[in-house]
Design an enzyme around this catalytic site. Structure first.
Site, PDB file in Angstrom:
ATOM      1  N   HIS A 117       0.821  -1.221   0.000  1.00  0.00           N
ATOM      2  CA  HIS A 117       0.000   0.000   0.000  1.00  0.00           C
ATOM      3  C   HIS A 117       0.846   1.259   0.000  1.00  0.00           C
ATOM      4  O   HIS A 117       0.317   2.349  -0.158  1.00  0.00           O
ATOM      5  CB  HIS A 117      -0.924  -0.008   1.227  1.00  0.00           C
TER       6      HIS A 117
ATOM      7  N   ASP B  69       3.626   9.400  -0.712  1.00  0.00           N
ATOM      8  CA  ASP B  69       2.472   8.584  -0.314  1.00  0.00           C
ATOM      9  C   ASP B  69       2.229   7.525  -1.385  1.00  0.00           C
ATOM     10  O   ASP B  69       2.364   7.826  -2.581  1.00  0.00           O
ATOM     11  CB  ASP B  69       1.221   9.473  -0.185  1.00  0.00           C
TER      12      ASP B  69
HETATM   13  P1  ADP Z   1      -2.962   6.176   5.125  1.00  0.00           P
HETATM   14  O1  ADP Z   1      -3.377   4.824   4.711  1.00  0.00           O
HETATM   15  O2  ADP Z   1      -1.493   6.399   5.016  1.00  0.00           O
HETATM   16  O3  ADP Z   1      -3.460   6.596   6.455  1.00  0.00           O
HETATM   17  P2  ADP Z   1      -4.839   7.225   3.065  1.00  0.00           P
HETATM   18  O4  ADP Z   1      -5.130   8.638   2.696  1.00  0.00           O
HETATM   19  O5  ADP Z   1      -4.594   6.337   1.914  1.00  0.00           O
HETATM   20  O6  ADP Z   1      -3.613   7.245   4.088  1.00  0.00           O
HETATM   21  O7  ADP Z   1      -6.065   6.628   3.860  1.00  0.00           O
HETATM   22  C1  ADP Z   1      -6.558   7.221   5.015  1.00  0.00           C
HETATM   23  C2  ADP Z   1      -7.961   6.703   5.285  1.00  0.00           C
HETATM   24  O8  ADP Z   1      -8.262   6.962   6.654  1.00  0.00           O
HETATM   25  C3  ADP Z   1      -9.013   7.415   4.451  1.00  0.00           C
HETATM   26  O9  ADP Z   1     -10.044   6.520   4.115  1.00  0.00           O
HETATM   27  C4  ADP Z   1      -9.503   8.506   5.387  1.00  0.00           C
HETATM   28  O10 ADP Z   1     -10.836   8.907   5.177  1.00  0.00           O
HETATM   29  C5  ADP Z   1      -9.349   7.862   6.745  1.00  0.00           C
HETATM   30  N1  ADP Z   1      -9.024   8.916   7.722  1.00  0.00           N
HETATM   31  C6  ADP Z   1      -7.922   9.677   7.756  1.00  0.00           C
HETATM   32  N2  ADP Z   1      -7.986  10.582   8.761  1.00  0.00           N
HETATM   33  C7  ADP Z   1      -9.168  10.393   9.348  1.00  0.00           C
HETATM   34  C8  ADP Z   1      -9.847  11.027  10.437  1.00  0.00           C
HETATM   35  N3  ADP Z   1      -9.332  12.054  11.098  1.00  0.00           N
HETATM   36  N4  ADP Z   1     -11.043  10.534  10.788  1.00  0.00           N
HETATM   37  C9  ADP Z   1     -11.584   9.504  10.113  1.00  0.00           C
HETATM   38  N5  ADP Z   1     -11.009   8.881   9.075  1.00  0.00           N
HETATM   39  C10 ADP Z   1      -9.821   9.314   8.695  1.00  0.00           C
HETATM   40  O1  F6P Z   2      -1.982   2.485   4.252  1.00  0.00           O
HETATM   41  C1  F6P Z   2      -0.727   2.365   4.839  1.00  0.00           C
HETATM   42  C2  F6P Z   2      -0.833   1.925   6.273  1.00  0.00           C
HETATM   43  O2  F6P Z   2       0.434   1.738   6.785  1.00  0.00           O
HETATM   44  C3  F6P Z   2      -1.590   0.643   6.484  1.00  0.00           C
HETATM   45  O3  F6P Z   2      -0.841  -0.525   6.333  1.00  0.00           O
HETATM   46  C4  F6P Z   2      -2.037   0.862   7.857  1.00  0.00           C
HETATM   47  O4  F6P Z   2      -3.085   0.051   8.263  1.00  0.00           O
HETATM   48  C5  F6P Z   2      -2.401   2.332   7.871  1.00  0.00           C
HETATM   49  O5  F6P Z   2      -1.441   2.916   7.066  1.00  0.00           O
HETATM   50  C6  F6P Z   2      -2.467   2.935   9.259  1.00  0.00           C
HETATM   51  O6  F6P Z   2      -1.313   2.641  10.022  1.00  0.00           O
HETATM   52  P1  F6P Z   2      -1.348   1.765  11.349  1.00  0.00           P
HETATM   53  O7  F6P Z   2      -1.982   0.462  11.007  1.00  0.00           O
HETATM   54  O8  F6P Z   2       0.081   1.644  11.751  1.00  0.00           O
HETATM   55  O9  F6P Z   2      -2.172   2.535  12.323  1.00  0.00           O
END
Ligand code: ADP
Ligand code: F6P
Length: 475
Positions: free
Chosen positions: A158, A366
């Protein structure tokens, strides 16, 4: 259809326990909802015992059965906080300066992977298809093969994959690369990541391409491809429409008092460039005095991995930056940054995106960034907001209607904010329409089906680069 087994470190919290922040859990839940299957992962709990307990906790939600295991405190420290999040995470996000290569953590990482393999091997039936997720579990297929498992096993990363000379800084890089060759299909977010990975493999003499996307390592043949992850586009749009009636969203609208809304939503992670984003916003405020009192920047940022020292340090820095900017620019009736450290419900999030004039998504690096896609899906077609997007997010390879920025260049990112605020309606609609069409066509189901088709059948993986219509570039 054969049974699908998904394995990931993180699994979504139970439906009644609130929102999950993190792209993996959100996307896979959507992907598994239709097909159903078994989802194995860490319960998120640490057991009081010194050795792992093989006791499985089962939870059933719809047609997904979750099999969850506890880890020991030592496992959590070495495998999760240590090797996964202090070595692999910074390394794969090009942050060698933050990487900590600790031998004990490495041993813990391989030990926990062997533990997951033991648990999983006991549950596998002959026709099952296994889909392993993310950097926590790279050695899982090799561990399963060592236990005689011959099922199809796919792996999806991912997060980004860096150029070979960055990856080779990891002392155990060869062992990890070898582990990948036990899979039948290794998937990356975008073509650039897949190309970097192939380069690592070839330079280490561990594999060679025999036909498009198919590689040979010793006697094993496996495929490598790029499968940009999507969101549940149609569903997210209807949640956003519904959310206009949400009480919290209405409160936010009233509190805005006709000011323009800029929104940022991220886990509190250094890869997300939140500090740099606030500094860019500061430049915008410095250069645009006419915007004072007329714009609000809302940053919703739940804490993440606080046990890892680099995260604790960064949490302090960002809070200080927000405080400093607010101290310098606030007025008695206006605060330029509203900074919130918690998750919000998905509905509320969708409603806030819909209300926003600008989505600021400026990670330093990212894999994909689902927030960028959710922001687009939530917009009003007749009056959409503008996505300001880092060129270093995988999403920039698809969302050609975004305003692309270099997040390290605060001056021009500040300028992009000013330009986005002034952007004429016609241009906003044209940019949004192009992105929305892309997200409708390439949603999370497309991602899931194209990966599983490449894993389960003899089909080639989709082509890389410009031969694949899914890849576009914003300008
Ligand atoms: P990562 O996987 O690195 O956290 P992404 O942008 O790919 O980054 O995915 C983040 C996911 O988590 C999205 O579906 C987003 O809506 C959710 N998310 C991020 N911040 C919040 C928050 N403050 N409250 C609820 N959901 C969140
Ligand atoms: O999307 C990348 C990622 O590292 C996922 O593998 C992971 O579930 C998410 O971000 C949030 O991180 P964590 O599981 O360490 O809270």
């Amino acid at each position: 259809m054969s049974r699908l087994i998904v394995v990931s470190n993180r699994v979504p919290p139970p439906a009644d326990k609130g929102a999950s922040a993190g792209g993996l859990a959100v996307a896979l839940q959507a992907a598994l909802r239709d097909r159903g299957g078994l989802w194995l992962g860490w319960s998120g709990e640490t057991a009081a015992t010194e050795t792992e307990s093989e006791q499985i906790k089962t939870r059933v939600e719809g047609n997904i059965t979750f099999s969850l295991v506890d880890l020991t405190k030592r496992d959590q420290e070495e495998y999760y906080s240590g090797f996964a999040n202090r070595a692999l995470w910074p390394l794969l996000h090009y942050r060698l300066d933050l990487a900590d290569f600790d031998r004990r953590d490495t041993t813990g990482y391989f030990r926990v992977n062997a533990f997951f393999a033991r648990i999983l091997a006991a549950q596998i039936q002959p026709d099952d298809v296994i889909w392993v997720q993310d950097y926590h579990l790279i050695p899982l297929a090799a561990e399963l093969r060592a236990r005689g498992i011959t099922n199809k096993i796919g792996f999806f990363l991912h997060i980004p994959w860096p150029p070979a000379d960055v990856f080779f800084a990891m002392p155990w890089h060869r062992r990890l690369l070898e582990a990948f060759t036990s899979y039948d299909l290794v998937g990356f977010q975008i073509d650039y990541d897949a190309e970097n990975f192939v380069n690592c493999l070839v330079r280490e003499g561990l594999g060679r391409e025999t036909s498009r996307g198919t590689f040979k390592a010793g006697e094993r043949e496996f495929k490598i491809g790029a499968f940009p992850i999507g969101i549940e586009t149609a569903e997210f749009t209807s949640v956003a429409v519904e959310a206009e009636h949400n009480a919290l969203v209405k409160r936010m609208a009233v509190s805005l008092n006709n000011r323009k809304l800029i929104i940022g939503v991220d886990r509190l992670d250094y890869s997300k460039g939140i500090d740099q984003r606030m500094l860019a916003y500061e430049r915008f405020l410095e250069n645009t005095p006419s915007a004072h009192g007329k714009v609000t920047y809302l940053q919703v940022t739940p804490k993440s991995r606080s046990d890892v020292p680099e995260y604790a340090e960064m949490q302090r820095e960002i809070a200080e930056t927000a405080g400093r900017i607010n101290g310098a620019f606030s007025d008695i009736d206006w605060v330029p940054i509203r900074y919130i450290n918690r998750t919000v419900k998905r509905t509320t999030l969708a409603g806030l995106f819909r209300m926003a004039d600008i989505g600021l998504v400026t990670p330093l690096r990212d894999g994909m960034n689902l927030v960028a896609k959710e922001f687009v899906a939530a917009q009003k077609p007749e009056d959409p907001g503008v996505l300001v997007l880092s060129r270093f997010a995988g999403a920039a390879r698809e969302l050609d209607g975004a305003v692309l920025v270099n997040p390290y260049d605060m001056e021009s990112t500040g300028g992009a904010i000013a330009g986005a605020i002034e952007m004429p309606l016609e241009e906003r609609i044209a940019r949004w329409r192009s992105m929305y069409d892309q997200l409708t066509r390439y949603d999370v189901n497309y991602w899931c089906e194209s990966f599983l088709k490449a894993l389960e059948t003899q089909h080639n993986v989709p082509a890389f680069g410009s031969q694949n219509p899914q890849f576009r570039q914003a300008s």
